[in-house]
Enzyme design. Sequence first.
Site, PDB file in Angstrom:
ATOM      1  N   HIS B  76      95.550 -73.402  28.701  1.00 14.04           N
ATOM      2  CA  HIS B  76      95.002 -74.560  27.980  1.00 14.04           C
ATOM      3  C   HIS B  76      93.922 -74.086  27.009  1.00 14.04           C
ATOM      4  O   HIS B  76      93.937 -74.430  25.830  1.00 14.04           O
ATOM      5  CB  HIS B  76      94.433 -75.587  28.958  1.00 14.04           C
ATOM      6  CG  HIS B  76      93.526 -76.598  28.328  1.00 14.04           C
ATOM      7  ND1 HIS B  76      93.995 -77.583  27.500  1.00 14.04           N
ATOM      8  CD2 HIS B  76      92.174 -76.754  28.374  1.00 14.04           C
ATOM      9  CE1 HIS B  76      92.963 -78.315  27.070  1.00 14.04           C
ATOM     10  NE2 HIS B  76      91.852 -77.822  27.590  1.00 14.04           N
ATOM     11  N   ASP B 105      97.015 -71.406  -6.542  1.00 17.50           N
ATOM     12  CA  ASP B 105      97.507 -71.102  -5.198  1.00 17.50           C
ATOM     13  C   ASP B 105      96.456 -70.241  -4.511  1.00 17.50           C
ATOM     14  O   ASP B 105      95.382 -70.011  -5.055  1.00 17.50           O
ATOM     15  CB  ASP B 105      98.854 -70.358  -5.256  1.00 17.50           C
ATOM     16  CG  ASP B 105      99.653 -70.571  -3.971  1.00 17.50           C
ATOM     17  OD1 ASP B 105      99.110 -70.292  -2.884  1.00 17.50           O
ATOM     18  OD2 ASP B 105     100.809 -71.036  -4.048  1.00 17.50           O
ATOM     19  N   TRP B 141      90.220 -68.288  29.959  1.00 20.22           N
ATOM     20  CA  TRP B 141      90.390 -67.884  28.558  1.00 20.22           C
ATOM     21  C   TRP B 141      89.405 -66.791  28.197  1.00 20.22           C
ATOM     22  O   TRP B 141      89.564 -66.113  27.188  1.00 20.22           O
ATOM     23  CB  TRP B 141      90.251 -69.090  27.619  1.00 20.22           C
ATOM     24  CG  TRP B 141      88.855 -69.399  27.188  1.00 20.22           C
ATOM     25  CD1 TRP B 141      87.940 -70.139  27.876  1.00 20.22           C
ATOM     26  CD2 TRP B 141      88.199 -68.966  25.983  1.00 20.22           C
ATOM     27  NE1 TRP B 141      86.752 -70.194  27.184  1.00 20.22           N
ATOM     28  CE2 TRP B 141      86.884 -69.482  26.015  1.00 20.22           C
ATOM     29  CE3 TRP B 141      88.577 -68.198  24.885  1.00 20.22           C
ATOM     30  CZ2 TRP B 141      85.953 -69.251  25.003  1.00 20.22           C
ATOM     31  CZ3 TRP B 141      87.635 -67.979  23.875  1.00 20.22           C
ATOM     32  CH2 TRP B 141      86.346 -68.494  23.936  1.00 20.22           C
ATOM     33  N   SER B 169      96.809 -62.201  12.332  1.00 15.66           N
ATOM     34  CA  SER B 169      97.039 -63.379  11.499  1.00 15.66           C
ATOM     35  C   SER B 169      95.718 -63.950  10.991  1.00 15.66           C
ATOM     36  O   SER B 169      95.570 -64.261   9.813  1.00 15.66           O
ATOM     37  CB  SER B 169      97.821 -64.419  12.299  1.00 15.66           C
ATOM     38  OG  SER B 169      97.657 -65.684  11.746  1.00 15.66           O
ATOM     39  N   SER B 170      94.740 -64.051  11.893  1.00 18.36           N
ATOM     40  CA  SER B 170      93.451 -64.622  11.493  1.00 18.36           C
ATOM     41  C   SER B 170      92.761 -63.769  10.456  1.00 18.36           C
ATOM     42  O   SER B 170      92.178 -64.274   9.500  1.00 18.36           O
ATOM     43  CB  SER B 170      92.512 -64.734  12.694  1.00 18.36           C
ATOM     44  OG  SER B 170      92.979 -65.673  13.580  1.00 18.36           O
ATOM     45  N   HIS B 253      81.190 -65.726  21.008  1.00 20.10           N
ATOM     46  CA  HIS B 253      80.224 -66.695  20.513  1.00 20.10           C
ATOM     47  C   HIS B 253      80.457 -67.060  19.052  1.00 20.10           C
ATOM     48  O   HIS B 253      80.561 -68.234  18.723  1.00 20.10           O
ATOM     49  CB  HIS B 253      78.780 -66.315  20.785  1.00 20.10           C
ATOM     50  CG  HIS B 253      77.928 -67.498  20.479  1.00 20.10           C
ATOM     51  ND1 HIS B 253      77.863 -68.584  21.329  1.00 20.10           N
ATOM     52  CD2 HIS B 253      77.267 -67.858  19.366  1.00 20.10           C
ATOM     53  CE1 HIS B 253      77.163 -69.532  20.745  1.00 20.10           C
ATOM     54  NE2 HIS B 253      76.792 -69.125  19.558  1.00 20.10           N
ATOM     55  N   GLU B 255      83.114 -67.012  17.595  1.00 23.18           N
ATOM     56  CA  GLU B 255      84.356 -67.787  17.607  1.00 23.18           C
ATOM     57  C   GLU B 255      84.068 -69.295  17.641  1.00 23.18           C
ATOM     58  O   GLU B 255      84.727 -70.090  16.974  1.00 23.18           O
ATOM     59  CB  GLU B 255      85.204 -67.373  18.817  1.00 23.18           C
ATOM     60  CG  GLU B 255      86.416 -68.242  19.100  1.00 23.18           C
ATOM     61  CD  GLU B 255      87.486 -68.160  18.033  1.00 23.18           C
ATOM     62  OE1 GLU B 255      87.517 -67.136  17.324  1.00 23.18           O
ATOM     63  OE2 GLU B 255      88.266 -69.123  17.886  1.00 23.18           O
ATOM     64  N   TYR B 257      81.640 -70.767  16.336  1.00 26.25           N
ATOM     65  CA  TYR B 257      81.234 -71.199  14.992  1.00 26.25           C
ATOM     66  C   TYR B 257      82.389 -71.102  14.018  1.00 26.25           C
ATOM     67  O   TYR B 257      82.459 -71.849  13.050  1.00 26.25           O
ATOM     68  CB  TYR B 257      80.002 -70.412  14.544  1.00 26.25           C
ATOM     69  CG  TYR B 257      78.830 -70.849  15.373  1.00 26.25           C
ATOM     70  CD1 TYR B 257      78.127 -71.994  15.032  1.00 26.25           C
ATOM     71  CD2 TYR B 257      78.497 -70.196  16.551  1.00 26.25           C
ATOM     72  CE1 TYR B 257      77.104 -72.458  15.830  1.00 26.25           C
ATOM     73  CE2 TYR B 257      77.476 -70.644  17.357  1.00 26.25           C
ATOM     74  CZ  TYR B 257      76.773 -71.781  16.985  1.00 26.25           C
ATOM     75  OH  TYR B 257      75.776 -72.239  17.798  1.00 26.25           O
ATOM     76  N   SER B 268      81.069 -82.841   5.712  1.00 29.71           N
ATOM     77  CA  SER B 268      80.224 -82.889   4.522  1.00 29.71           C
ATOM     78  C   SER B 268      80.975 -83.426   3.315  1.00 29.71           C
ATOM     79  O   SER B 268      80.359 -83.805   2.324  1.00 29.71           O
ATOM     80  CB  SER B 268      79.676 -81.498   4.194  1.00 29.71           C
ATOM     81  OG  SER B 268      78.956 -80.997   5.281  1.00 29.71           O
ATOM     82  N   HIS B 302      73.829 -65.029  25.638  1.00 29.61           N
ATOM     83  CA  HIS B 302      73.397 -66.249  26.336  1.00 29.61           C
ATOM     84  C   HIS B 302      74.529 -66.799  27.206  1.00 29.61           C
ATOM     85  O   HIS B 302      74.318 -67.752  27.943  1.00 29.61           O
ATOM     86  CB  HIS B 302      72.865 -67.313  25.365  1.00 29.61           C
ATOM     87  CG  HIS B 302      73.879 -67.899  24.448  1.00 29.61           C
ATOM     88  ND1 HIS B 302      73.574 -68.364  23.191  1.00 29.61           N
ATOM     89  CD2 HIS B 302      75.199 -68.105  24.574  1.00 29.61           C
ATOM     90  CE1 HIS B 302      74.651 -68.838  22.614  1.00 29.61           C
ATOM     91  NE2 HIS B 302      75.654 -68.688  23.426  1.00 29.61           N
ATOM     92  N   HIS B 303      75.710 -66.196  27.095  1.00 22.48           N
ATOM     93  CA  HIS B 303      76.781 -66.555  28.035  1.00 22.48           C
ATOM     94  C   HIS B 303      76.671 -65.729  29.309  1.00 22.48           C
ATOM     95  O   HIS B 303      77.491 -65.843  30.196  1.00 22.48           O
ATOM     96  CB  HIS B 303      78.150 -66.299  27.406  1.00 22.48           C
ATOM     97  CG  HIS B 303      78.398 -67.147  26.195  1.00 22.48           C
ATOM     98  ND1 HIS B 303      79.018 -68.367  26.260  1.00 22.48           N
ATOM     99  CD2 HIS B 303      78.097 -66.953  24.889  1.00 22.48           C
ATOM    100  CE1 HIS B 303      79.092 -68.898  25.046  1.00 22.48           C
ATOM    101  NE2 HIS B 303      78.545 -68.057  24.203  1.00 22.48           N
ATOM    102  N   THR B 328      71.020 -76.103  12.777  1.00 21.22           N
ATOM    103  CA  THR B 328      71.956 -77.147  13.195  1.00 21.22           C
ATOM    104  C   THR B 328      71.294 -78.506  13.043  1.00 21.22           C
ATOM    105  O   THR B 328      71.910 -79.473  12.580  1.00 21.22           O
ATOM    106  CB  THR B 328      72.395 -76.936  14.653  1.00 21.22           C
ATOM    107  OG1 THR B 328      72.758 -75.572  14.817  1.00 21.22           O
ATOM    108  CG2 THR B 328      73.589 -77.797  14.990  1.00 21.22           C
ATOM    109  N   LYS B 331      71.359 -79.663   9.526  1.00 22.17           N
ATOM    110  CA  LYS B 331      72.642 -80.257   9.139  1.00 22.17           C
ATOM    111  C   LYS B 331      72.713 -81.721   9.554  1.00 22.17           C
ATOM    112  O   LYS B 331      73.071 -82.594   8.764  1.00 22.17           O
ATOM    113  CB  LYS B 331      73.805 -79.505   9.812  1.00 22.17           C
ATOM    114  CG  LYS B 331      73.899 -78.074   9.391  1.00 22.17           C
ATOM    115  CD  LYS B 331      75.324 -77.711   9.135  1.00 22.17           C
ATOM    116  CE  LYS B 331      75.400 -76.997   7.833  1.00 22.17           C
ATOM    117  NZ  LYS B 331      76.604 -77.005   7.139  1.00 22.17           N
ATOM    118  N   ARG B 450      83.098 -74.628  37.546  1.00 22.42           N
ATOM    119  CA  ARG B 450      84.280 -74.853  36.731  1.00 22.42           C
ATOM    120  C   ARG B 450      85.444 -74.043  37.292  1.00 22.42           C
ATOM    121  O   ARG B 450      85.263 -73.200  38.163  1.00 22.42           O
ATOM    122  CB  ARG B 450      84.005 -74.471  35.277  1.00 22.42           C
ATOM    123  CG  ARG B 450      83.649 -73.012  35.093  1.00 22.42           C
ATOM    124  CD  ARG B 450      83.068 -72.745  33.730  1.00 22.42           C
ATOM    125  NE  ARG B 450      84.106 -72.705  32.705  1.00 22.42           N
ATOM    126  CZ  ARG B 450      83.979 -72.034  31.559  1.00 22.42           C
ATOM    127  NH1 ARG B 450      82.876 -71.357  31.301  1.00 22.42           N
ATOM    128  NH2 ARG B 450      84.946 -72.044  30.674  1.00 22.42           N
TER     129      ARG B 450
END
Lengths: 380, 531
Positions: B76, B105, B141, B169-170, B253, B255, B257, B268, B302-303, B328, B331, B450
């Site tokens: 998932h 293009d 994950w 690909s990314s 991390h 990722e 963002y 925006s 921080h993880h 943040t 924003k 979790r």
Amino acid sequence: MQRLSVCVFLMFASLWTCNGVSAFNMKKGVSDVSNSVYDLHMTMFFICICIGVIVYGFMFYAMIKHRKSKGAKASNFHENAFIEIVWTTIPFLILIAISIPATHTLIKIYNQDDSEIDIKITAYQWKWQYEYLGEGVSFFSNLQTPKEEIVGIRKKNPNYLLEVDNPLIIPVDKKVRFLVTSSDVIHSWFMPDFAIKRDAIPGFINEIWTKVKYIGTYRGQCAELCGKDHAYMPIVVEAKSQQEFDSWIKNKKIEAKKERELASKKWSKQELMTRGEATYKKICAACHQPNGKGSPPVFPALDGAAIVKDKDKIAHHIDIVTHGIKGTAMQAFIHQLSLVDIAAVITYERNAWGNKTGDVIYPQDINNYIKTGKYQPQNK
Amino acid sequence: MEANTHLQSEPHGPPSGIMRWILTTNHKDIGTMYLIFSLIMFFVGGAMSMVIRAELFQPGLQIVEPEFFNQMTTLHGLIMVFGAIMPAGVGLANWMLPLMIGAPDMAMPRLNNWSFWLLPFAAIMLVSTLFMEGGGPNFGWTFYAPLSTTYAPPSTTYFIFAVHILGISSIMGAINIIATILNLRAPNLTMMKLPLFAWTWLITSYLLIAVMPVLAGAVTMMLFDIHFGTSFFNAAGGGDPVLFQHIFWFFGHPEVYIIILPAFGIVSSIIPTFSRKRLFGYSAMVWATASIAFLSLIVWAHHMFTVGMPLTGELFFMLATMLIAVPTGVKVFNWTATMFRGSISFETPMLFASAFLVLFTMAGFSGLMLSIAPANMQYHDTYFVVGHFHYVLVPGALFSVFAAVYYWLPKWTGYMYDEILGKVHFWLSFIGVNVTFFPMHFVGLAGMPRRIPDYALQFADFNAISSVGGFLFGVTQLLFVFIIIKCVKGGKKASAKYWDGAHGLEWSVPSPAPYHTFVRPPEIEEDKDYF
Ligand SMILES: [Cu+2]
């Protein structure tokens, strides 16, 4: 608008007053550290609410009042250096203010000196081992909830999944240091009442401590995904008075001595089978299943396996159970089980299910094997 | 001169049949394929979350075994992140960036084709692991070693290759986006005139290039540990399981963002349109985006507050993480100021964008709480974290994608979508999201870890509520598909600029946008905004 924010505020304020006994807020806990952590949590929460009331206030005000359908005309301001500086600086100052108590608490958590009791916690898939360093006392703590409750054939008791056979016992008001490590994958020793969560990592020993204020039973769980039975390795700690703790550990030492003496006793096959079945159900069945069929390909079947059935593979069999298989989930049980239990479980494996080999392995055989690396059956 | 005549030759239409889609180098076709792919993966990943919520509806094991449950949580997460949200963002970038910057293009159309066509193969490889002996990936994950190496099922090798392909690909997509934005802007369309969607994608692409190779490195080391006897992450061989986490989160991390910055760009665009007012503090928004991206590269641990880092490490990562709240916050304040004294109307895109604003701010609050290292010892790896990041990803990233689809769908199809159904979709989703994820904060604070298929009785009520919300949210998304199909089939004709408050070059081309647009670069006026 105002009514709404007052409403929200009251709702959260009621959360605040629940002081950690509720089912939906952090526990205040029973140690100094856990109290500081709780205070920090509530302070953060309150700050967020305050900022939220202001920010959401503006947001909802605009969403409600400045609508086209209400005839609002758009003004065209789109820049203001002053306000940009203000709303960059104020959050910055708030953060500095928060970071002071946070740092303070962190330093307190990291203060490792002067522990009075050291307990080594080793995580296994899927149980905990507690070893009182310098006392010669060590035991495993397994989930005690019966399978029937898990699959729903029997009614679940109030401590469902949070109960173990042997809880960790510590005295109150003593600085207890935990040395946390793992023998396989990463686990995490999580005890909300002490505000402790420390990862148990193979090859590392993490230190953490607590000083519990009140006598009581505290419950937690493994917090890091550690494989299939991650949900089924709870932690129970009983904090006792010093007196009770002392007599408990004395008894434990006597028990340990008796256990060692058992190894030299004469065992009958029936005794070994009974004991082996119990050990198997408790320890091995998690991976190899109660019926010995395992769940291939990761967990092999023992029913019918060559190693378990062939007479000339007995030494190999003993080796696997005592020393494990490197690089797999099959652990070295020499550190976890007594000689008697190892002999019993091997005897059980070799005679249970379809493996009616008739082989009996005695504790002395295991002892010899460990010393000499050879299997030389003695007491036929 | 030759180039010039080529530019002026008549645009030709697409070839017909399946080959149009396989061989296409047209940014609109490729954008469409990305979006359809992401929608399909959204339902695949969503179906898995339904299994999870069904099992968690009650304590005890009812529907699936723990082994399978772990495969569901793992896939998932992987599918939603790599299969649904990221491709949706790239799809929108493909469709809209050339239109927004007046380019004919993408800069590298063939690379673009390849970037897309790698995805279905990676996805099939990933999902096929479920049917292999020993099951699919079951280590979360975040695939922490050694659970994902020494103790992993045999299918892990396929998982590793799938991640490699997704990463390639990314990276190619990111290179393409950077090249397009930097080189193909219409003459005189300066950087500070770009829509924020272009800015956020530019910055996101740099993040992708910075961290995707690190992820590839991590899975390659896993591959070596599994098959070639190395011990990068194996303590028994002298390796270091914590190293894995450092490497993973150095990718993981940013990722987050990578997922949320394009969402910022979308919002925006939408909020000014429906507030009929210029975006407040444009340059502050650009700087805030850049500083968020920079900070995202230095906060990874921080993880890992509970792995036993030294005190100074904890302090550094705590303080750096808290800092992210500043840009943040800027924003959020700027969006609010944009709406303030505007002339707001709530069509479906604006509903989703407003919900984004409100609920993403909530996620920001729980994020700020999580950054406090001592308190993190309580929150970490509980449902509080699950609640937090689902607020970032669902009403954050996903709602912004919904908003974008409603916002631009008429530009793509030439027809207006059904506004009433759109609003129904919004309100059901809004209710579903909050009923699903809000209670998770509570059970998390109360201590529910979790990634467990079964839980203690005190967590039962909130989990039941979450599950009901989850089913509501899941079923609602079928309506989304219906609305899209209906809009593709027909409806009220859409004009070129069907939102009266919209700005930007994409509104200067007719709806539906012709197969080739801006074959000749548009005129850019000196003192006009294009955002
Ligand atoms: Cu565990």
